[in-house]
Design a protein around this motif. Structure first.
Motif, short mmCIF file in Angstrom:
data_model
loop_
_atom_site.label_atom_id
_atom_site.label_comp_id
_atom_site.label_asym_id
_atom_site.label_seq_id
_atom_site.Cartn_x
_atom_site.Cartn_y
_atom_site.Cartn_z
N SER A 55 0.85 -1.25 0.46
CA SER A 55 -0.74 -0.17 -0.21
C SER A 55 0.44 1.58 0.40
O SER A 55 2.02 1.04 0.65
N LEU A 56 0.28 2.77 -0.70
CA LEU A 56 0.69 4.10 -0.64
C LEU A 56 1.33 4.18 1.15
O LEU A 56 3.10 4.16 1.21
N GLU A 57 0.68 3.69 1.99
CA GLU A 57 1.00 4.00 3.40
C GLU A 57 2.51 3.14 3.86
O GLU A 57 3.34 3.44 4.23
N GLU A 58 2.41 1.67 3.28
CA GLU A 58 3.40 1.15 3.62
C GLU A 58 5.00 1.41 2.90
O GLU A 58 5.21 1.38 3.60
N ARG A 59 5.12 1.94 1.64
CA ARG A 59 6.40 2.47 1.29
C ARG A 59 6.47 3.70 1.69
O ARG A 59 7.83 4.10 1.68
N LEU A 60 5.10 4.90 1.57
CA LEU A 60 5.52 6.01 2.51
C LEU A 60 6.32 6.19 3.70
O LEU A 60 8.15 6.04 4.23
N ALA B 117 11.78 13.00 5.49
CA ALA B 117 11.62 11.37 6.59
C ALA B 117 9.74 12.04 7.62
O ALA B 117 8.93 11.36 7.52
N ARG B 118 10.15 12.89 7.55
CA ARG B 118 8.96 13.62 8.83
C ARG B 118 7.84 13.65 7.25
O ARG B 118 6.49 13.38 7.89
N GLN B 119 7.96 14.04 6.32
CA GLN B 119 6.77 14.65 5.60
C GLN B 119 6.31 12.68 4.64
O GLN B 119 5.26 13.14 4.56
N ASN B 120 7.35 12.25 5.01
CA ASN B 120 6.45 10.56 4.49
C ASN B 120 5.97 10.30 5.35
O ASN B 120 4.89 10.07 5.01
N ASP B 121 5.47 10.62 6.37
CA ASP B 121 4.96 10.36 7.98
C ASP B 121 3.55 10.60 7.39
O ASP B 121 2.42 10.12 8.17
N ALA B 122 4.11 11.85 7.59
CA ALA B 122 2.53 12.94 7.42
C ALA B 122 1.69 12.24 6.49
O ALA B 122 0.45 12.20 6.30
N ALA B 123 2.05 11.96 4.82
CA ALA B 123 1.44 11.86 4.37
C ALA B 123 0.65 10.59 4.15
O ALA B 123 -0.33 10.45 3.95
N ALA B 124 1.89 9.15 5.03
CA ALA B 124 1.04 8.10 5.14
C ALA B 124 -0.02 8.58 6.08
O ALA B 124 -1.20 7.58 6.01
N GLN B 125 0.11 9.37 7.46
CA GLN B 125 -1.15 9.33 8.56
C GLN B 125 -2.01 9.85 7.57
O GLN B 125 -3.40 9.08 7.17
N LEU C 261 -7.94 9.17 4.84
CA LEU C 261 -8.71 9.73 3.94
C LEU C 261 -9.18 8.57 3.56
O LEU C 261 -10.24 8.23 3.36
N ARG C 262 -8.90 7.28 3.91
CA ARG C 262 -9.24 5.78 3.08
C ARG C 262 -10.17 5.37 3.77
O ARG C 262 -10.99 4.38 3.94
N SER C 263 -10.61 6.29 5.68
CA SER C 263 -11.01 5.24 6.49
C SER C 263 -11.97 5.64 6.29
O SER C 263 -13.04 6.81 5.98
#
Length: 63
Positions: free
Chosen positions: A13-18, A45-53, A58-60
């Protein structure tokens, strides 16, 4: 003639990749001395964490 777009089916998933990229960036930053390059890696790294969250949020389902 139109170029055909290359399609790649993602396994993770995108979250896992980020999250994985953020982890990798932090590991790389650990090897660098303090400075701009290290700060840029940590920022990414912080931006990737924020994007994953955000994508997880959004998917919830609503409610």
């Amino acid at each position: 003639m139109k170029k055909r777009r290359r399609r790649v089916r993602q396994i993770t998933s995108l979250e896992e990749r980020l999250t994985e990229e953020a982890k990798s960036l932090r590991q790389e930053a650990k090897t660098l001395p303090p400075g701009i390059e290290k700060e840029m890696l940590l920022k990414k790294a912080r931006q990737n964490d924020a994007a994953a969250q955000m994508t997880e949020w959004l998917r919830s389902p609503l409610g």
